[in-house]
Design a protein around this motif. Sequence first.
Motif, PDB file in Angstrom:
ATOM      1  N   SER A  47       7.065 -15.525   1.082  1.00 36.73           N
ATOM      2  CA  SER A  47       5.980 -14.828   1.759  1.00 36.73           C
ATOM      3  C   SER A  47       5.129 -14.074   0.754  1.00 36.73           C
ATOM      4  O   SER A  47       3.918 -13.943   0.932  1.00 36.73           O
ATOM      5  N   HIS A  48       5.753 -13.588  -0.318  1.00 37.86           N
ATOM      6  CA  HIS A  48       5.042 -12.916  -1.405  1.00 37.86           C
ATOM      7  C   HIS A  48       6.020 -12.654  -2.542  1.00 37.86           C
ATOM      8  O   HIS A  48       7.196 -13.013  -2.458  1.00 37.86           O
ATOM      9  N   GLY A  49       5.519 -12.042  -3.615  1.00 37.56           N
ATOM     10  CA  GLY A  49       6.268 -11.979  -4.851  1.00 37.56           C
ATOM     11  C   GLY A  49       7.093 -10.744  -5.106  1.00 37.56           C
ATOM     12  O   GLY A  49       7.551 -10.548  -6.234  1.00 37.56           O
ATOM     13  N   HIS A  50       7.336  -9.897  -4.117  1.00 38.53           N
ATOM     14  CA  HIS A  50       8.189  -8.738  -4.346  1.00 38.53           C
ATOM     15  C   HIS A  50       9.652  -9.158  -4.425  1.00 38.53           C
ATOM     16  O   HIS A  50      10.080 -10.110  -3.773  1.00 38.53           O
ATOM     17  N   GLY A  51      10.418  -8.387  -5.216  1.00 39.36           N
ATOM     18  CA  GLY A  51      11.776  -8.790  -5.553  1.00 39.36           C
ATOM     19  C   GLY A  51      12.713  -8.969  -4.384  1.00 39.36           C
ATOM     20  O   GLY A  51      13.651  -9.775  -4.457  1.00 39.36           O
TER      21      GLY A  51
ATOM     22  N   VAL B 146       0.581  -0.449   2.005  1.00 36.97           N
ATOM     23  CA  VAL B 146      -0.731  -0.838   1.498  1.00 36.97           C
ATOM     24  C   VAL B 146      -1.010  -0.041   0.224  1.00 36.97           C
ATOM     25  O   VAL B 146      -1.267   1.168   0.292  1.00 36.97           O
ATOM     26  N   PRO B 147      -0.928  -0.662  -0.953  1.00 42.62           N
ATOM     27  CA  PRO B 147      -1.305   0.054  -2.176  1.00 42.62           C
ATOM     28  C   PRO B 147      -2.731   0.585  -2.053  1.00 42.62           C
ATOM     29  O   PRO B 147      -3.628  -0.123  -1.597  1.00 42.62           O
ATOM     30  N   ALA B 148      -2.933   1.838  -2.438  1.00 40.09           N
ATOM     31  CA  ALA B 148      -4.223   2.499  -2.209  1.00 40.09           C
ATOM     32  C   ALA B 148      -5.383   1.754  -2.858  1.00 40.09           C
ATOM     33  O   ALA B 148      -6.502   1.758  -2.334  1.00 40.09           O
ATOM     34  N   ASP B 149      -5.125   1.086  -3.983  1.00 43.53           N
ATOM     35  CA  ASP B 149      -6.210   0.375  -4.661  1.00 43.53           C
ATOM     36  C   ASP B 149      -6.439  -1.024  -4.090  1.00 43.53           C
ATOM     37  O   ASP B 149      -7.292  -1.761  -4.569  1.00 43.53           O
ATOM     38  N   ARG B 150      -5.678  -1.400  -3.039  1.00 44.11           N
ATOM     39  CA  ARG B 150      -5.846  -2.721  -2.433  1.00 44.11           C
ATOM     40  C   ARG B 150      -6.214  -2.627  -0.953  1.00 44.11           C
ATOM     41  O   ARG B 150      -6.071  -3.596  -0.212  1.00 44.11           O
ATOM     42  N   LEU B 151      -6.660  -1.467  -0.523  1.00 46.34           N
ATOM     43  CA  LEU B 151      -6.983  -1.311   0.883  1.00 46.34           C
ATOM     44  C   LEU B 151      -8.059  -2.296   1.320  1.00 46.34           C
ATOM     45  O   LEU B 151      -7.948  -2.927   2.384  1.00 46.34           O
ATOM     46  N   ALA B 152      -9.114  -2.454   0.536  1.00 49.75           N
ATOM     47  CA  ALA B 152     -10.187  -3.380   0.907  1.00 49.75           C
ATOM     48  C   ALA B 152      -9.668  -4.809   0.982  1.00 49.75           C
ATOM     49  O   ALA B 152     -10.049  -5.576   1.881  1.00 49.75           O
TER      50      ALA B 152
ATOM     51  N   PRO C 119      -3.524 -11.651   0.848  1.00 51.30           N
ATOM     52  CA  PRO C 119      -3.230 -10.667  -0.195  1.00 51.30           C
ATOM     53  C   PRO C 119      -3.620  -9.258   0.236  1.00 51.30           C
ATOM     54  O   PRO C 119      -4.427  -9.064   1.147  1.00 51.30           O
ATOM     55  N   GLY C 120      -3.051  -8.299  -0.440  1.00 51.24           N
ATOM     56  CA  GLY C 120      -3.287  -6.887  -0.137  1.00 51.24           C
ATOM     57  C   GLY C 120      -2.002  -6.121  -0.354  1.00 51.24           C
ATOM     58  O   GLY C 120      -1.906  -5.279  -1.241  1.00 51.24           O
ATOM     59  N   HIS C 121      -1.003  -6.436   0.444  1.00 50.56           N
ATOM     60  CA  HIS C 121       0.328  -5.876   0.198  1.00 50.56           C
ATOM     61  C   HIS C 121       0.815  -6.311  -1.174  1.00 50.56           C
ATOM     62  O   HIS C 121       1.421  -5.521  -1.909  1.00 50.56           O
ATOM     63  N   GLU C 122       0.509  -7.552  -1.522  1.00 54.42           N
ATOM     64  CA  GLU C 122       0.864  -8.144  -2.818  1.00 54.42           C
ATOM     65  C   GLU C 122      -0.088  -9.301  -3.048  1.00 54.42           C
ATOM     66  O   GLU C 122      -0.521  -9.943  -2.086  1.00 54.42           O
TER      67      GLU C 122
END
Length: 253
Positions: A70-74, A158-164, A128-131
């Motif tokens: 689903s995404h790249g987090h560990g 939601v990382p603050a720099d990826r909100l958009a 994308p957004g979460h990762e």
Amino acid sequence: MIDADTAVIRQSVTTNFEAPFLYLLFGRERALLLDTGAGGLHIRPTVDRLIADWQQRHQGRPIQLVVAHSHGHGDHHAGDAEFADRPGTVLVGLKPEEVARFFGVSEWPNSIGRYDLGGRMLQIIPTPGHEPAHMMVYDARTQLLFSGDMLYPGRLYVPADRLAEFRASADRLAAFAETHRIRALLGAHIEMTSTPGQDYPMRASSHPSEHPLPLSPAVIVELQQALAKASSPPSIDRHADFIVYPLTPRHAP
């Protein structure tokens, strides 16, 4: 099992507080394993058993296993090493360009990919957004949307720099939902209790009175509207079935 060709695997919270969900979808020629867990146990024996059971019901038919994420987090790829030497197995990479190339997404994140398991066509929705490599998988056969960490009963980090970027993914998801019948969303975790708006403490070691895993497709528009109204910088926003949970980039899971 959701049906004879669709399995849900849950990692126990006693082995890892993330307690992620994994999904195994069978077609005539290939099976897709979505995520490999958070570690702390061996996941391959369960997957091999499910595949063997499926093959037994289909006269020993050979089937290729595709391991994707689903995404790249560990906590979603910790078990990848178990499948690295498995015969008849393809392991999809974790970077957006690797995901796009494998699933035929011509323009990440604005195009929809299509992947045929053999009589079972899946649609791959970049979110994308979460990762950066986050994706959702839509299965028209079951009308299920496997929604990863972007939308599930819990804290939607939601990382603050990826909100958009997250907001744009919510808009694309809402547009997809307008033209596709979605019976339910199945995400990668449960962090909400059965009490509306109430989550478990961080790193909780048990989950009494869990919220059900399936979410109504109505939550897609609810998330889209919540993100449209989000302030800058965003703040924690509680809803009955999920929580929009901003994080500073260095604390993103």
